[in-house]
Design a protein around this motif. Sequence first.
Motif, PDB file in Angstrom:
ATOM      1  N   PRO A   1       0.593  -1.031  -0.295  1.00 41.93           N
ATOM      2  CA  PRO A   1      -0.169   0.333   0.204  1.00 41.93           C
ATOM      3  C   PRO A   1       0.880   1.025   0.388  1.00 41.93           C
ATOM      4  O   PRO A   1       2.056   1.257   0.652  1.00 41.93           O
ATOM      5  CB  PRO A   1      -0.799   0.047   1.013  1.00 41.93           C
ATOM      6  N   ALA A   2       0.265   2.626  -0.329  1.00 40.11           N
ATOM      7  CA  ALA A   2       1.269   3.468  -0.778  1.00 40.11           C
ATOM      8  C   ALA A   2       0.742   4.280   0.986  1.00 40.11           C
ATOM      9  O   ALA A   2       2.175   5.150   1.492  1.00 40.11           O
ATOM     10  CB  ALA A   2       0.062   4.202  -1.014  1.00 40.11           C
ATOM     11  N   ILE A   3      -0.039   3.902   1.405  1.00 44.24           N
ATOM     12  CA  ILE A   3      -0.364   4.386   2.754  1.00 44.24           C
ATOM     13  C   ILE A   3      -0.912   3.489   3.675  1.00 44.24           C
ATOM     14  O   ILE A   3      -1.794   3.070   3.392  1.00 44.24           O
ATOM     15  CB  ILE A   3      -1.050   5.550   2.344  1.00 44.24           C
TER      16      ILE A   3
ATOM     17  N   PRO B   1      -0.860   2.016  -4.065  1.00 42.73           N
ATOM     18  CA  PRO B   1      -0.494   3.514  -5.098  1.00 42.73           C
ATOM     19  C   PRO B   1      -1.473   3.611  -6.471  1.00 42.73           C
ATOM     20  O   PRO B   1      -1.843   3.157  -7.366  1.00 42.73           O
ATOM     21  CB  PRO B   1       0.823   2.922  -5.850  1.00 42.73           C
ATOM     22  N   GLY B   2      -1.515   5.183  -6.937  1.00 41.89           N
ATOM     23  CA  GLY B   2      -2.395   5.163  -7.673  1.00 41.89           C
ATOM     24  C   GLY B   2      -4.056   5.112  -8.000  1.00 41.89           C
ATOM     25  O   GLY B   2      -5.002   5.800  -8.474  1.00 41.89           O
ATOM     26  N   GLU B   3      -4.270   5.472  -6.173  1.00 41.55           N
ATOM     27  CA  GLU B   3      -5.290   4.765  -5.791  1.00 41.55           C
ATOM     28  C   GLU B   3      -6.176   6.236  -5.259  1.00 41.55           C
ATOM     29  O   GLU B   3      -5.143   6.806  -5.033  1.00 41.55           O
ATOM     30  CB  GLU B   3      -6.162   3.942  -4.772  1.00 41.55           C
TER      31      GLU B   3
ATOM     32  N   PRO C   1       5.309  12.889  -4.365  1.00 35.43           N
ATOM     33  CA  PRO C   1       5.213  12.405  -3.372  1.00 35.43           C
ATOM     34  C   PRO C   1       4.649  10.542  -3.729  1.00 35.43           C
ATOM     35  O   PRO C   1       3.939  10.467  -4.762  1.00 35.43           O
ATOM     36  CB  PRO C   1       4.745  13.355  -2.378  1.00 35.43           C
ATOM     37  N   PRO C   2       4.707   9.609  -2.521  1.00 34.94           N
ATOM     38  CA  PRO C   2       4.293   8.900  -2.765  1.00 34.94           C
ATOM     39  C   PRO C   2       2.576   8.540  -2.488  1.00 34.94           C
ATOM     40  O   PRO C   2       1.177   8.416  -2.893  1.00 34.94           O
ATOM     41  CB  PRO C   2       4.647   8.112  -1.835  1.00 34.94           C
TER      42      PRO C   2
ATOM     43  N   GLU D   1      -3.251   7.716 -11.529  1.00 36.63           N
ATOM     44  CA  GLU D   1      -2.632   7.165 -12.553  1.00 36.63           C
ATOM     45  C   GLU D   1      -1.403   6.783 -13.177  1.00 36.63           C
ATOM     46  O   GLU D   1      -0.164   5.776 -13.073  1.00 36.63           O
ATOM     47  CB  GLU D   1      -3.577   6.947 -13.346  1.00 36.63           C
ATOM     48  N   ARG D   2      -1.259   8.003 -13.422  1.00 37.22           N
ATOM     49  CA  ARG D   2       0.072   8.218 -14.098  1.00 37.22           C
ATOM     50  C   ARG D   2       1.812   8.450 -13.848  1.00 37.22           C
ATOM     51  O   ARG D   2       2.485   7.597 -14.134  1.00 37.22           O
ATOM     52  CB  ARG D   2       0.549   9.507 -14.835  1.00 37.22           C
ATOM     53  N   SER D   3       1.314   8.554 -12.211  1.00 34.97           N
ATOM     54  CA  SER D   3       3.039   8.809 -11.751  1.00 34.97           C
ATOM     55  C   SER D   3       2.603   7.465 -10.215  1.00 34.97           C
ATOM     56  O   SER D   3       3.634   7.350  -9.587  1.00 34.97           O
ATOM     57  CB  SER D   3       2.721  10.307 -11.140  1.00 34.97           C
ATOM     58  N   GLY D   4       1.358   7.173 -10.097  1.00 34.89           N
ATOM     59  CA  GLY D   4       1.455   5.859  -8.787  1.00 34.89           C
ATOM     60  C   GLY D   4       1.559   6.495  -7.829  1.00 34.89           C
ATOM     61  O   GLY D   4       1.244   5.534  -6.964  1.00 34.89           O
TER      62      GLY D   4
END
Lengths: 397, 243
Positions: free
Chosen positions: B4-6, B34-36, B166-167, B195-198
Amino acid sequence: MISLAYRDVAKGFGRYLATGLGLGLLIGVTLTMAGVYRGMVEDGRALLEAAGADLWVVQQHTLGPFAEPSSISDEMIRGILAVPGVREAGNVAYLTMEVSHGGKSVRIMLAGYEPGRPGGPGRLVAGRPITRNHYELVADLRTGFRIGDVVPIRRHDYTVVGLAAGLRSPSGDPMVFLPLKDAQEIQFLKDNDALFRDRRRLEENPVFNPPGNPGLLGTVEETLFSNHRVNAVLVRLAPGYSADEVAAQIRRWLRLTAYTDAEMEEILIGQLIATAAKQIGLFLAILTLVSAAIVALTIYSMTQTKLKEIAVLKLIGTPNRLIAGMIVQESMGLGAIGFLAGKLAVTWWAPLFPKHVVLVERDTLVALAVTLVICLVASMAGVRSALRVSPASAIGG
Amino acid sequence: MTQPAILVEELSKTYGSGSSAVQALRHASMRVMPGEVVGLLGASGSGKTTLLQCLGAIIDPSGGRIELGSEVIFDGEWKYRDRRTLRRDRIGFVFQRPYLIPFLNVLENVAMLPMLQGKSNAQAYARARELLEILGIADRAGMQIEQLSGGQQQRVAIARALANDPPIILADEPTAPLDSHRAMSVMKLLHDMAERSGTAVIVVTHDENIIPVFKRIYRLRDGILHEEPGEGRPIVVDEAALV
């Protein structure tokens, strides 16, 4: 890294500049006050330097001739010249008056002296020294007189034969030198009506006008209507003699007061202008406080208007030193603009003052240092307010 | 399985102590990939801002654990001594209003963050130009902030939030001052950029128009966080209405 202070200032440069110029006027006034004080000191010293005396002999128990009235007989000079160590001595008479010339009224200090003796104007910038016994004068440039001008003073017309520079009374009035006899006449001369009345009174008095002694009246009139008083005797010493010792001799044997050059400087500068100096000092202190308050309030309100932006800067990770640096730089910039404007202003308006305003480089440097210190200290309120802003205030309503 | 990103576990925040203590967050847990882009909803006073401030390392949680990517940043205490650096390097913020720095131009506003990270001016400006290009406002780069419309300013704010790669981005009601068309446009941007940078994006909102676009929603009620499925409607932007 982008200079935040530069960008912030550039954004509202007009207002920033106007604030700086306003501060500059205040700094200009402060510098002027310092210049007025320096001018008073320099005026006192200029008179002493021009006189070039080692001793000032005045009426007993007085601070004359400038701080208190002093009157001594012009014959006392003989006794003074007899004191061991006295090389030269000269009677002088000083009086302040207004003269009209070219349709304008000029306030001057008349200095009567005996040409060839101490008390004269010293070096001239134009013309020649006084060579005749009457009706010639040497004037300071600030009187506005020119060589060849004829200036009416009381009953007589005086011709300007020489010009000097920087000769002012302790009050800042330009000095005019003329022969002692003329000065004595100007100082003590009564008007014709008063003379007529006094003469009539004497003629009608049988004690002074007895029928059997017609010469008595003339002798009494001569005594009453002529003047042989001077304000001081200036003394130059022979080499090897101590001014203090010669002054002590004069005090002891002639029953007069004698001041050395240093003592006279103390009277002129330490006592005569002491009250004015305190007045100016207090005024300077108040101006400094007002300047500090203005800078502090300006910087504080400039900071208050961008607290939200500061919160955002902190939130995105801008270090405190960058934010504090921005505020301090803006404050110092304000001080620099203010100082520059103040210096230009005082340079422009100082010659317009009727009295002597002396702009000393040391005062300018001190003012610059004080301005920058004030700006640094004044910025602390803004810095404190900025550092207290929580980055959390950028989030939420 | 993707990290998970966070990841938030059992996060609590109590203001005050004793009888006057107010528990703003109660054991909140969330996970954003990520990307969500997820929505964070809740009534006023429900604890949304508190949660955002905890996630943004602005205030201290009272307990719990926060992971950013594979790194634990909070576990009963902050693992970063300098939270300012943590915010600068790892978190992007988008606010209700753009809060751009008014004395910097568009390009400088975006380049500021990479510069703070120590990147050279050339690198920072290159990154800023790249983001402005992606967000469609490259032609405004030299303009002053007050010359931009509200929507354009919000785009610059998004570019600034992304400037440090940033994430995670925390967006606090980013569409609040915008009309529905511009609000949808901003949401599309956030989705596209995520979406582009995750980058994971958490969007706090009250805006009923944009709630349906989230695939997942977290709703706060009295400090308790509930996960709900969202409608995940496709975002349709009426370009003509934006002109």
